[in-house]
Scaffold this active site. Sequence first.
Site: not given
Length: 271
Positions: A249, A150
Amino acid sequence: MPPLKFCANISWLFTELPEFSQRIYAAASAGFQAVEAAWLYDSDIQELQRVKDATGVEVVLINTPPGNLKKGDLGLGAVPGREVEFKQGLDLALQYARALDCKRIHLMAGRIPVGSDRTSIAKEMETIFVQNLKYAADILSKEGITGLIEPINTRITDPRYFLDSPHQAASILAKVGKPNIKLQMDIFHWQIMDGNLTQSIQKYFPLIGHIQIAQVPGRNEPDSAGELNYSYLFSTLENQGYQGYIGCEYKPLGSTNEGLGWVKDYWTHSK
Protein backbone atom coordinates in the site's frame (compact mmCIF):
# COMPACT_ATOMS: atom_id res chain seq x y z
CA MET A 1 10.91 -20.56 7.12
CA PRO A 2 8.32 -20.08 4.37
CA PRO A 3 8.79 -16.95 2.26
CA LEU A 4 6.58 -13.92 2.80
CA LYS A 5 3.54 -13.44 0.59
CA PHE A 6 2.86 -10.05 -0.98
CA CYS A 7 -0.38 -8.72 -2.42
CA ALA A 8 -0.84 -5.65 -4.60
CA ASN A 9 -3.07 -2.95 -3.17
CA ILE A 10 -4.90 -1.94 -6.34
CA SER A 11 -6.24 1.24 -4.78
CA TRP A 12 -2.60 2.44 -4.75
CA LEU A 13 -0.82 0.36 -7.40
CA PHE A 14 -1.56 0.14 -11.12
CA THR A 15 -3.58 3.36 -10.97
CA GLU A 16 -2.33 4.04 -14.50
CA LEU A 17 -5.39 1.93 -15.35
CA PRO A 18 -8.82 3.37 -14.50
CA GLU A 19 -10.75 0.17 -13.67
CA PHE A 20 -10.13 -2.21 -10.80
CA SER A 21 -10.71 -5.13 -13.17
CA GLN A 22 -7.84 -3.86 -15.35
CA ARG A 23 -5.61 -3.48 -12.32
CA ILE A 24 -6.24 -7.10 -11.30
CA TYR A 25 -5.01 -8.22 -14.73
CA ALA A 26 -1.98 -5.92 -14.39
CA ALA A 27 -1.17 -7.28 -10.93
CA ALA A 28 -1.36 -10.84 -12.22
CA SER A 29 0.89 -9.97 -15.17
CA ALA A 30 3.43 -8.46 -12.76
CA GLY A 31 3.60 -11.72 -10.82
CA PHE A 32 1.23 -11.06 -7.91
CA GLN A 33 -0.96 -13.97 -6.87
CA ALA A 34 -3.16 -11.79 -4.66
CA VAL A 35 -4.60 -8.29 -4.45
CA GLU A 36 -6.28 -6.10 -1.86
CA ALA A 37 -8.30 -2.91 -2.24
CA ALA A 38 -9.91 -0.20 -0.17
CA TRP A 39 -13.29 0.42 -1.74
CA LEU A 40 -14.43 -1.60 -4.74
CA TYR A 41 -18.03 -0.52 -4.43
CA ASP A 42 -18.23 1.50 -7.64
CA SER A 43 -17.15 -1.56 -9.62
CA ASP A 44 -19.52 -4.17 -11.01
CA ILE A 45 -19.37 -7.16 -8.70
CA GLN A 46 -19.84 -9.71 -11.50
CA GLU A 47 -17.06 -8.17 -13.59
CA LEU A 48 -14.70 -8.34 -10.62
CA GLN A 49 -15.72 -11.94 -10.05
CA ARG A 50 -15.09 -12.79 -13.72
CA VAL A 51 -11.62 -11.20 -13.71
CA LYS A 52 -10.70 -12.87 -10.43
CA ASP A 53 -11.65 -16.25 -11.84
CA ALA A 54 -9.91 -15.59 -15.16
CA THR A 55 -6.61 -14.60 -13.53
CA GLY A 56 -6.69 -16.94 -10.54
CA VAL A 57 -5.72 -13.98 -8.35
CA GLU A 58 -6.91 -14.11 -4.75
CA VAL A 59 -8.65 -11.08 -3.25
CA VAL A 60 -7.39 -11.04 0.33
CA LEU A 61 -8.71 -7.80 1.84
CA ILE A 62 -11.33 -5.11 1.33
CA ASN A 63 -12.43 -2.21 3.55
CA THR A 64 -15.87 -1.41 4.81
CA PRO A 65 -17.35 1.60 2.98
CA PRO A 66 -16.00 4.93 4.24
CA GLY A 67 -19.36 6.69 4.60
CA ASN A 68 -19.61 10.06 2.86
CA LEU A 69 -16.09 11.02 1.78
CA LYS A 70 -17.24 14.44 0.56
CA LYS A 71 -18.48 15.23 4.07
CA GLY A 72 -15.27 14.04 5.69
CA ASP A 73 -16.08 10.45 6.65
CA LEU A 74 -13.37 7.79 6.68
CA GLY A 75 -15.16 4.83 8.18
CA LEU A 76 -18.02 4.66 10.66
CA GLY A 77 -17.13 1.95 13.16
CA ALA A 78 -16.55 4.25 16.13
CA VAL A 79 -18.56 7.29 15.08
CA PRO A 80 -21.44 8.26 17.39
CA GLY A 81 -24.88 8.16 15.81
CA ARG A 82 -23.76 6.27 12.71
CA GLU A 83 -24.31 2.72 13.94
CA VAL A 84 -27.08 1.91 11.45
CA GLU A 85 -24.93 3.12 8.55
CA PHE A 86 -22.01 1.04 9.81
CA LYS A 87 -24.19 -2.08 9.73
CA GLN A 88 -25.45 -1.23 6.26
CA GLY A 89 -21.88 -0.77 5.08
CA LEU A 90 -20.88 -4.08 6.61
CA ASP A 91 -23.70 -5.76 4.68
CA LEU A 92 -22.39 -4.26 1.43
CA ALA A 93 -18.83 -5.32 2.22
CA LEU A 94 -20.09 -8.82 2.88
CA GLN A 95 -21.79 -8.96 -0.52
CA TYR A 96 -18.47 -8.20 -2.22
CA ALA A 97 -16.48 -10.46 0.11
CA ARG A 98 -18.77 -13.40 -0.60
CA ALA A 99 -18.65 -12.85 -4.36
CA LEU A 100 -14.86 -12.53 -4.37
CA ASP A 101 -14.19 -15.18 -1.70
CA CYS A 102 -12.38 -12.51 0.32
CA LYS A 103 -11.62 -13.64 3.87
CA ARG A 104 -10.59 -10.32 5.46
CA ILE A 105 -12.50 -7.08 5.92
CA HIS A 106 -10.95 -3.96 7.42
CA LEU A 107 -13.60 -2.50 9.74
CA MET A 108 -12.73 1.19 9.55
CA ALA A 109 -13.02 3.10 12.82
CA GLY A 110 -13.58 6.58 11.42
CA ARG A 111 -12.74 10.11 12.52
CA ILE A 112 -13.36 12.22 15.61
CA PRO A 113 -16.47 14.26 14.69
CA VAL A 114 -15.78 17.85 13.64
CA GLY A 115 -16.08 20.16 16.62
CA SER A 116 -15.43 17.38 19.13
CA ASP A 117 -12.41 17.07 21.37
CA ARG A 118 -10.59 13.73 21.22
CA THR A 119 -10.11 13.51 24.97
CA SER A 120 -13.74 14.21 25.84
CA ILE A 121 -15.29 11.89 23.26
CA ALA A 122 -12.75 9.03 23.24
CA LYS A 123 -14.56 6.89 25.80
CA GLU A 124 -17.91 7.15 23.97
CA MET A 125 -16.27 6.31 20.65
CA GLU A 126 -14.46 3.34 22.11
CA THR A 127 -17.71 1.97 23.55
CA ILE A 128 -19.43 2.32 20.16
CA PHE A 129 -16.48 0.73 18.36
CA VAL A 130 -16.40 -2.25 20.72
CA GLN A 131 -20.17 -2.79 20.29
CA ASN A 132 -19.92 -2.55 16.50
CA LEU A 133 -16.95 -4.90 16.41
CA LYS A 134 -18.77 -7.50 18.50
CA TYR A 135 -21.74 -7.23 16.12
CA ALA A 136 -19.46 -7.61 13.12
CA ALA A 137 -17.55 -10.51 14.66
CA ASP A 138 -20.69 -12.59 15.06
CA ILE A 139 -21.78 -11.98 11.46
CA LEU A 140 -18.32 -12.50 9.98
CA SER A 141 -17.74 -15.71 11.93
CA LYS A 142 -20.66 -17.32 10.09
CA GLU A 143 -18.86 -16.54 6.81
CA GLY A 144 -15.39 -17.62 7.92
CA ILE A 145 -14.19 -14.02 7.58
CA THR A 146 -11.71 -12.16 9.80
CA GLY A 147 -12.44 -8.56 10.72
CA LEU A 148 -9.46 -6.24 11.06
CA ILE A 149 -8.88 -2.92 12.80
CA GLU A 150 -6.06 -0.67 11.63
CA PRO A 151 -4.39 2.15 13.54
CA ILE A 152 -3.79 5.13 11.21
CA ASN A 153 -1.24 7.72 12.23
CA THR A 154 -2.53 11.09 13.43
CA ARG A 155 0.79 12.90 13.07
CA ILE A 156 0.90 13.10 9.27
CA THR A 157 -1.89 11.21 7.54
CA ASP A 158 -5.10 11.89 9.43
CA PRO A 159 -5.06 14.00 12.62
CA ARG A 160 -8.72 13.20 13.39
CA TYR A 161 -8.68 9.42 12.96
CA PHE A 162 -9.93 7.72 16.11
CA LEU A 163 -7.71 4.61 16.15
CA ASP A 164 -4.09 5.72 15.95
CA SER A 165 -1.78 3.32 17.82
CA PRO A 166 -1.24 -0.42 18.23
CA HIS A 167 -1.55 -0.01 22.01
CA GLN A 168 -5.03 1.52 21.66
CA ALA A 169 -6.01 -1.20 19.16
CA ALA A 170 -4.79 -4.00 21.45
CA SER A 171 -6.84 -2.59 24.32
CA ILE A 172 -9.96 -2.48 22.14
CA LEU A 173 -9.37 -6.03 20.87
CA ALA A 174 -9.15 -7.23 24.48
CA LYS A 175 -12.54 -5.65 25.20
CA VAL A 176 -14.08 -7.15 22.05
CA GLY A 177 -12.76 -10.59 22.94
CA LYS A 178 -13.57 -12.22 19.61
CA PRO A 179 -10.96 -14.47 17.94
CA ASN A 180 -11.95 -13.40 14.42
CA ILE A 181 -11.29 -9.70 15.04
CA LYS A 182 -7.58 -9.06 14.58
CA LEU A 183 -5.02 -6.28 14.24
CA GLN A 184 -3.98 -4.88 10.87
CA MET A 185 -0.40 -3.69 11.08
CA ASP A 186 0.49 -0.96 8.60
CA ILE A 187 4.20 -0.52 9.21
CA PHE A 188 4.07 3.00 7.72
CA HIS A 189 1.62 4.16 10.38
CA TRP A 190 3.30 2.28 13.24
CA GLN A 191 6.69 3.80 12.49
CA ILE A 192 5.28 7.34 12.44
CA MET A 193 3.36 6.92 15.71
CA ASP A 194 5.70 4.79 17.79
CA GLY A 195 8.79 3.48 16.01
CA ASN A 196 10.23 0.62 18.08
CA LEU A 197 9.08 -1.72 15.32
CA THR A 198 11.01 -4.84 16.32
CA GLN A 199 9.53 -4.96 19.79
CA SER A 200 6.08 -3.94 18.54
CA ILE A 201 6.06 -6.77 16.00
CA GLN A 202 7.08 -9.24 18.68
CA LYS A 203 4.65 -7.89 21.28
CA TYR A 204 1.58 -7.72 19.06
CA PHE A 205 2.37 -10.59 16.70
CA PRO A 206 -0.33 -12.92 18.17
CA LEU A 207 -2.95 -10.26 17.38
CA ILE A 208 -1.84 -9.51 13.82
CA GLY A 209 -4.10 -10.69 11.01
CA HIS A 210 -2.71 -8.64 8.13
CA ILE A 211 0.27 -6.38 7.36
CA GLN A 212 0.77 -3.45 4.98
CA ILE A 213 3.98 -1.68 3.99
CA ALA A 214 5.37 1.59 2.63
CA GLN A 215 8.52 3.63 3.19
CA VAL A 216 8.52 6.48 5.70
CA PRO A 217 7.98 9.39 5.37
CA GLY A 218 7.19 9.50 1.63
CA ARG A 219 4.92 6.43 1.55
CA ASN A 220 6.68 5.16 -1.56
CA GLU A 221 8.26 1.82 -2.48
CA PRO A 222 9.84 -0.09 0.41
CA ASP A 223 13.29 0.22 -1.20
CA SER A 224 13.00 3.98 -1.77
CA ALA A 225 14.92 6.46 0.39
CA GLY A 226 13.54 6.68 3.91
CA GLU A 227 13.69 5.64 7.54
CA LEU A 228 12.91 1.95 7.24
CA ASN A 229 15.18 -1.01 6.49
CA TYR A 230 12.74 -3.42 4.92
CA SER A 231 15.30 -6.18 4.40
CA TYR A 232 15.62 -6.30 8.18
CA LEU A 233 11.85 -6.03 8.74
CA PHE A 234 11.12 -8.82 6.26
CA SER A 235 13.66 -11.03 8.02
CA THR A 236 12.02 -10.19 11.34
CA LEU A 237 8.61 -11.22 10.01
CA GLU A 238 10.06 -14.41 8.53
CA ASN A 239 11.66 -15.26 11.87
CA GLN A 240 8.32 -14.70 13.60
CA GLY A 241 6.79 -17.19 11.19
CA TYR A 242 4.34 -14.73 9.63
CA GLN A 243 2.27 -16.58 7.02
CA GLY A 244 -0.40 -14.02 6.16
CA TYR A 245 -0.27 -11.53 3.32
CA ILE A 246 1.65 -8.27 3.20
CA GLY A 247 -0.22 -5.56 1.32
CA CYS A 248 1.81 -3.22 -0.88
CA GLU A 249 0.00 0.00 0.00
CA TYR A 250 2.32 2.68 -1.29
CA LYS A 251 2.55 5.47 -3.89
CA PRO A 252 4.88 4.46 -6.71
CA LEU A 253 7.51 7.10 -7.44
CA GLY A 254 7.11 6.41 -11.17
CA SER A 255 5.04 3.78 -12.92
CA THR A 256 3.93 0.84 -10.80
CA ASN A 257 5.91 -1.71 -12.80
CA GLU A 258 9.10 0.37 -12.69
CA GLY A 259 8.95 0.29 -8.91
CA LEU A 260 8.48 -3.46 -8.44
CA GLY A 261 12.15 -4.40 -8.50
CA TRP A 262 12.22 -4.89 -4.74
CA VAL A 263 9.47 -7.54 -4.73
CA LYS A 264 10.78 -9.31 -7.83
CA ASP A 265 14.18 -9.53 -6.14
CA TYR A 266 12.51 -11.00 -3.06
CA TRP A 267 10.61 -13.55 -5.17
CA THR A 268 13.84 -14.53 -6.96
CA HIS A 269 15.89 -14.95 -3.80
CA SER A 270 13.19 -16.78 -1.86
CA LYS A 271 12.71 -19.56 -4.40
